[in-house]
Design an enzyme around this catalytic site. Structure first.
Site, PDB file in Angstrom:
ATOM      1  N   PRO A   2       0.827  -1.214   0.000  1.00 19.49           N
ATOM      2  CA  PRO A   2       0.000   0.000   0.000  1.00 19.49           C
ATOM      3  C   PRO A   2       0.863   1.268   0.000  1.00 19.49           C
ATOM      4  CG  PRO A   2      -0.113  -1.125   2.126  1.00 19.49           C
ATOM      5  CD  PRO A   2       0.692  -1.988   1.218  1.00 19.49           C
ATOM      6  N   GLU A   3       0.508   2.203  -0.849  1.00 18.96           N
ATOM      7  CA  GLU A   3       1.187   3.498  -0.864  1.00 18.96           C
ATOM      8  C   GLU A   3       0.295   4.529  -0.166  1.00 18.96           C
ATOM      9  OE1 GLU A   3       3.541   4.950  -3.895  1.00 18.96           O
ATOM     10  OE2 GLU A   3       4.124   3.022  -4.723  1.00 18.96           O
ATOM     11  N   HIS A 100      -4.427 -15.341   9.583  1.00 20.40           N
ATOM     12  CA  HIS A 100      -3.593 -14.138   9.640  1.00 20.40           C
ATOM     13  C   HIS A 100      -4.307 -12.927  10.246  1.00 20.40           C
ATOM     14  CE1 HIS A 100      -0.586 -16.365   7.503  1.00 20.40           C
ATOM     15  NE2 HIS A 100      -1.440 -16.627   6.543  1.00 20.40           N
ATOM     16  N   ARG A 119       1.990 -11.540   5.527  1.00 21.83           N
ATOM     17  CA  ARG A 119       3.455 -11.538   5.483  1.00 21.83           C
ATOM     18  C   ARG A 119       4.095 -10.936   6.735  1.00 21.83           C
ATOM     19  NH1 ARG A 119       5.364  -9.589  -0.327  1.00 21.83           N
ATOM     20  NH2 ARG A 119       7.347 -10.292   0.537  1.00 21.83           N
ATOM     21  N   ARG A 162      22.372  17.764  -5.325  1.00 21.04           N
ATOM     22  CA  ARG A 162      22.287  16.317  -5.073  1.00 21.04           C
ATOM     23  C   ARG A 162      22.709  15.525  -6.285  1.00 21.04           C
ATOM     24  NH1 ARG A 162      18.401  14.249  -0.509  1.00 21.04           N
ATOM     25  NH2 ARG A 162      18.688  12.155  -1.292  1.00 21.04           N
TER      26      ARG A 162
END
Ligand SMILES: [Zn+2]
Length: 283
Positions: A2-3, A100, A119, A162
């Site tokens: 998930p973002e 889970h 996981r 950078r």
């Protein structure tokens, strides 16, 4: 994984059943996820009211009436499932407990919130709300991409000199918090900036253009998540993952959608992660 838009969608889905309601009971079914749970987590949650449900980067923050905040990270595969009574008279049957299902919260709203994580890269912690910014997971984070502290002058300053590729610089959580692989690819595509270009060697004008583009990419994805929320009450009650179309991510070998470009989307690996981009119009 998930973002930020997925996490924000989960937060918005939990809001009507969590914020303002007490946690009547907490069932903590294992001692850890990615890291050990805090001591006596179930007792510290039970009986406390969730006074606010916020988000910082990819962390969901539930402020409790005890003065502590529950920090939740979905990790790679974490899911939130709502069952029981829902606002608007929807009802999802309590699914039988699955292998889970690691943490279950019975809310005063009548909803049961189940955190499932196959996981186990997810995380939960409890920390005093007053010093939350000092928590080791939150302290290193840069500004929120949708917040006021992330603006054109800030990004130009942070990228000046950078030597790393712009893709890596934007994934650096200290530069901007919560921006992940998918949305960095999408933003660079829209800005027509090559992901391989050194961050410090992009013109000031193009660096500045990235700020509204990053905001747009995230805002559109959050809106797509919002429409998925309208469906979830009628379907499974599961929050967080939704169908969203990307302009470049996952489109290797397909034609570039930039008008008049005619290029083909390529995939390369940068810092161990896939980058999708158009080698023709992203320069
Ligand atoms: Zn192109």
């Amino acid at each position: 994984m998930p973002e930020l838009p997925e996490v924000e969608t989960v937060r918005r889905g939990l809001l009507p059943v969590m914020e303002g309601f007490a946690i009547d009971a907490a069932d903590v079914r294992r001692p850890d996820l990615r890291w050990p749970f805090p001591e006596r987590m179930a007792e510290r949650l039970a009986g406390k009211t969730v006074t606010a449900l916020r988000r910082r980067s990819k962390y969901i923050l539930a402020d409790l009436s005890s003065g502590e905040t529950l920090i939740v990270h979905l990790g790679m595969s974490g899911r939130m499932l709502i069952s029981g009574r829902m606002p608007g008279d929807f009802f999802h049957d309590h699914a039988p407990t699955e292998k889970h299902d690691h943490v279950v919260l019975e809310m005063g709203s009548g909803a049961r919130i189940t955190f499932n994580d196959a996981r186990r890269f997810g995380a939960m912690d409890l920390w005093p709300t007053e010093t939350l910014e000092e928590h080791w997971l939150l302290k290193p984070l840069g500004p929120e991409p949708l917040g006021n502290a992330f603006h054109e002058d800030y990004l130009a300053e942070r990228l000046r000199g950078r030597n790393t590729p712009i893709k890596s610089a934007l994934l650096d959580q200290n530069v901007v918090a919560g921006l992940g692989n998918i949305y960095v690819c999408e933003a660079l595509f829209r800005a027509q900036v090559s992901p391989r270009r050194k961050a410090g060697r992009i013109s000031d004008k193009r660096v500045r253009s990235l700020v509204p583009i990053i905001r747009d990419v995230l805002t559109e994805a959050i809106a797509a998540g919002g429409s998925s929320l309208r469906d979830y009450r009628q379907t499974s009650g599961e929050l967080g993952y939704f169908q969203h179309t990307f302009r470049v991510y996952g489109r290797e070998g397909l034609p570039c959608t930039t008008p008049g470009c005619g290029g083909t989307i390529a995939r390369i690996t940068q810092s161990g992660r896939s980058t999708f981009f158009c080698p023709k119009c992203q320069t």
